[in-house]
Design a protein around this motif. Structure first.
Motif, PDB file in Angstrom:
ATOM      1  N   LYS A 212     -23.051 -28.995   4.318  1.00  0.00           N
ATOM      2  CA  LYS A 212     -24.326 -29.624   3.987  1.00  0.00           C
ATOM      3  C   LYS A 212     -25.475 -28.618   4.047  1.00  0.00           C
ATOM      4  N   ILE A 213     -25.455 -27.737   5.044  1.00  0.00           N
ATOM      5  CA  ILE A 213     -26.519 -26.734   5.169  1.00  0.00           C
ATOM      6  C   ILE A 213     -26.492 -25.780   3.983  1.00  0.00           C
ATOM      7  N   ILE A 214     -25.296 -25.340   3.599  1.00  0.00           N
ATOM      8  CA  ILE A 214     -25.179 -24.410   2.479  1.00  0.00           C
ATOM      9  C   ILE A 214     -25.609 -25.080   1.177  1.00  0.00           C
ATOM     10  N   ALA A 215     -25.320 -26.369   1.038  1.00  0.00           N
ATOM     11  CA  ALA A 215     -25.778 -27.099  -0.149  1.00  0.00           C
ATOM     12  C   ALA A 215     -27.300 -27.158  -0.204  1.00  0.00           C
ATOM     13  N   THR A 216     -27.946 -27.143   0.957  1.00  0.00           N
ATOM     14  CA  THR A 216     -29.411 -27.129   1.012  1.00  0.00           C
ATOM     15  C   THR A 216     -29.961 -25.759   0.657  1.00  0.00           C
ATOM     16  N   ILE A 217     -29.317 -24.712   1.203  1.00  0.00           N
ATOM     17  CA  ILE A 217     -29.792 -23.350   0.954  1.00  0.00           C
ATOM     18  C   ILE A 217     -29.525 -22.915  -0.478  1.00  0.00           C
ATOM     19  N   CYS A 218     -28.328 -23.214  -0.945  1.00  0.00           N
ATOM     20  CA  CYS A 218     -27.908 -22.719  -2.268  1.00  0.00           C
ATOM     21  C   CYS A 218     -27.090 -23.807  -2.970  1.00  0.00           C
ATOM     22  N   PRO A 219     -27.739 -24.744  -3.662  1.00  0.00           N
ATOM     23  CA  PRO A 219     -27.029 -25.848  -4.299  1.00  0.00           C
ATOM     24  C   PRO A 219     -25.964 -25.376  -5.286  1.00  0.00           C
ATOM     25  N   ASN A 220     -24.920 -26.182  -5.438  1.00  0.00           N
ATOM     26  CA  ASN A 220     -23.833 -25.922  -6.389  1.00  0.00           C
ATOM     27  C   ASN A 220     -23.068 -24.640  -6.080  1.00  0.00           C
ATOM     28  N   THR A 221     -23.066 -24.252  -4.798  1.00  0.00           N
ATOM     29  CA  THR A 221     -22.309 -23.073  -4.374  1.00  0.00           C
ATOM     30  C   THR A 221     -21.319 -23.490  -3.296  1.00  0.00           C
ATOM     31  N   SER A 222     -20.068 -23.063  -3.432  1.00  0.00           N
ATOM     32  CA  SER A 222     -19.072 -23.406  -2.421  1.00  0.00           C
ATOM     33  C   SER A 222     -19.319 -22.591  -1.160  1.00  0.00           C
ATOM     34  N   VAL A 223     -18.713 -23.030  -0.057  1.00  0.00           N
ATOM     35  CA  VAL A 223     -18.863 -22.321   1.210  1.00  0.00           C
ATOM     36  C   VAL A 223     -18.327 -20.900   1.085  1.00  0.00           C
ATOM     37  N   GLU A 224     -17.184 -20.742   0.439  1.00  0.00           N
ATOM     38  CA  GLU A 224     -16.597 -19.409   0.297  1.00  0.00           C
ATOM     39  C   GLU A 224     -17.483 -18.492  -0.547  1.00  0.00           C
ATOM     40  N   GLU A 225     -18.010 -19.005  -1.664  1.00  0.00           N
ATOM     41  CA  GLU A 225     -18.904 -18.197  -2.509  1.00  0.00           C
ATOM     42  C   GLU A 225     -20.138 -17.783  -1.718  1.00  0.00           C
ATOM     43  N   PHE A 226     -20.708 -18.715  -0.970  1.00  0.00           N
ATOM     44  CA  PHE A 226     -21.903 -18.414  -0.187  1.00  0.00           C
ATOM     45  C   PHE A 226     -21.603 -17.344   0.855  1.00  0.00           C
TER      46      PHE A 226
END
Length: 345
Positions: A212-226
């Motif tokens: 959820k946090i990563i979706a806030t920081i960088c939408p439409n990005t998977s955890v691994e990509e981030f």
């Protein structure tokens, strides 16, 4: 189909020997599946609650296959958990590729041509599922010159599936407990996003909060990509804290109980302290401040786009991010809230 006494002895040997190291279950499981049951090529993966695959572990595949799959064909895989979630149940957790699609549609698919290019004649997947949630899975392949998978092999995997599910769930629980304990010992009083990374920089676990946090920081990005794009270079022998768009990322190296020489990292994501009104400037990135400066001068989105050499959609994205960070809903409110605290650039 009935299994022989020898088959059950192999199954018991497999179960007894895969309990020993929950921190490295994929390699242990894949090695024993190859040695005992002749599943010589396998792909072990985990899945999050949205059925995204992560922590892919390839066993006995050529580098070209691994590259093609991870870079191009993973999301086109007909056996991907997102595509099979409705077909998988606790009682029917094993599928072959020819059971999931009509022959004519299969031949027309990009996945078929990918398999053909790599001389793969059969694919079978055991999905590790419980109450309609897929925790992970293991895919197996047979190549030209091999025999297709048999009903006996399918029955063997079905017999092992409950044990495999237990291993995966136990490993996830232990990883999360260990990471939370480390976090609490450092007295960080937040509910953190947690990502566990092994020494090969592969994610072995992440919790819902991290997603959820990563979706806030960088939408439409998977955890691994981030992870790979943002902070895998920050893994070291020392603790490290990174400031990232209103969040802190704390990287803590861990010593493994079973193997002290192995590397493992816990990564925690949690909010930065809220800024006071006279420090709102610190909430915005350099590019957002540039956009705000032009908004203050009365530029339209099109003019900002031309001035900064970015697309109009990117301008709109920066504005949306600024609105969200500052709790406003339009340009007028944005200007009112910031014009006293942000100097033009």
């Amino acid at each position: 189909m009935n299994l022989s006494k020898n088959d059950y002895e192999k199954i018991m040997h497999f179960i007894n020997n895969t309990y020993s190291d929950p921190s490295n279950i994929s390699i242990t499981v894949q090695s024993y599946l190859s040695d005992l049951f002749h599943f010589h090529q396998s792909l072990f993966w985990l899945a999050d609650k949205q059925s995204n695959m992560y922590n892919l572990n390839f066993f006995n595949f050529a580098d070209k296959f691994i590259w093609d799959y991870t870079e191009t064909y993973m999301n086109k895989d007909l056996m991907h958990p997102k595509k099979q979630i409705k077909n998988v149940t606790n009682k029917q957790s094993i599928l072959k590729v020819n059971e999931t699609i009509t022959p004519s549609s299969f031949i027309k698919s990009e996945y078929y041509h990918f398999l053909k290019r790599h001389q793969i004649i059969d694919v079978m997947v055991v999905y590790l599922t419980d109450n309609n949630y897929i925790y992970g899975g293991i895919g197996f392949t047979r190549q030209t010159g091999d025999k297709p998978f048999t009903q006996k092999e399918r029955h063997t995997l079905q017999t092992l599936s409950t044990h495999l599910l237990h291993l995966v769930k136990t490993s996830m629980i232990l990883d999360e407990i260990e990471a939370e304990n480390v976090f609490l010992r450092r007295k960080i009083n937040e509910n953190p996003g947690i990502i566990i990374v092994n020494g090969n920089q592969n994610i072995t676990f992440y919790n819902d909060a991290a997603q959820k946090i990563i979706a806030t920081i960088c939408p439409n990005t998977s955890v691994e990509e981030f992870f790979h794009n943002s902070f895998n270079s920050h893994l070291s022998e020392e603790e490290n804290i990174i400031d990232m768009d209103g969040w802190k990322v704390k990287v803590i190296p861990l010593k493994m109980r079973q193997n002290p020489t192995s590397k493992k990292y816990s990564i925690y994501l949690y909010p930065q302290e809220k800024k006071k009104s006279n420090d709102l400037k610190a909430l915005l990135s350099k590019r957002e401040l540039e956009v705000f400066d032009l908004v203050l001068k009365g530029y339209t989105n099109e003019q900002i786009s031309e001035e900064l050499w970015i697309s109009i959609n990117t301008v709109k994205k920066h504005l949306r991010n600024m609105y969200e960070k500052l709790g406003v809903s339009n340009r007028t409110s944005l200007i009112y809230k910031l014009k006293e605290t942000v100097n033009t650039i």
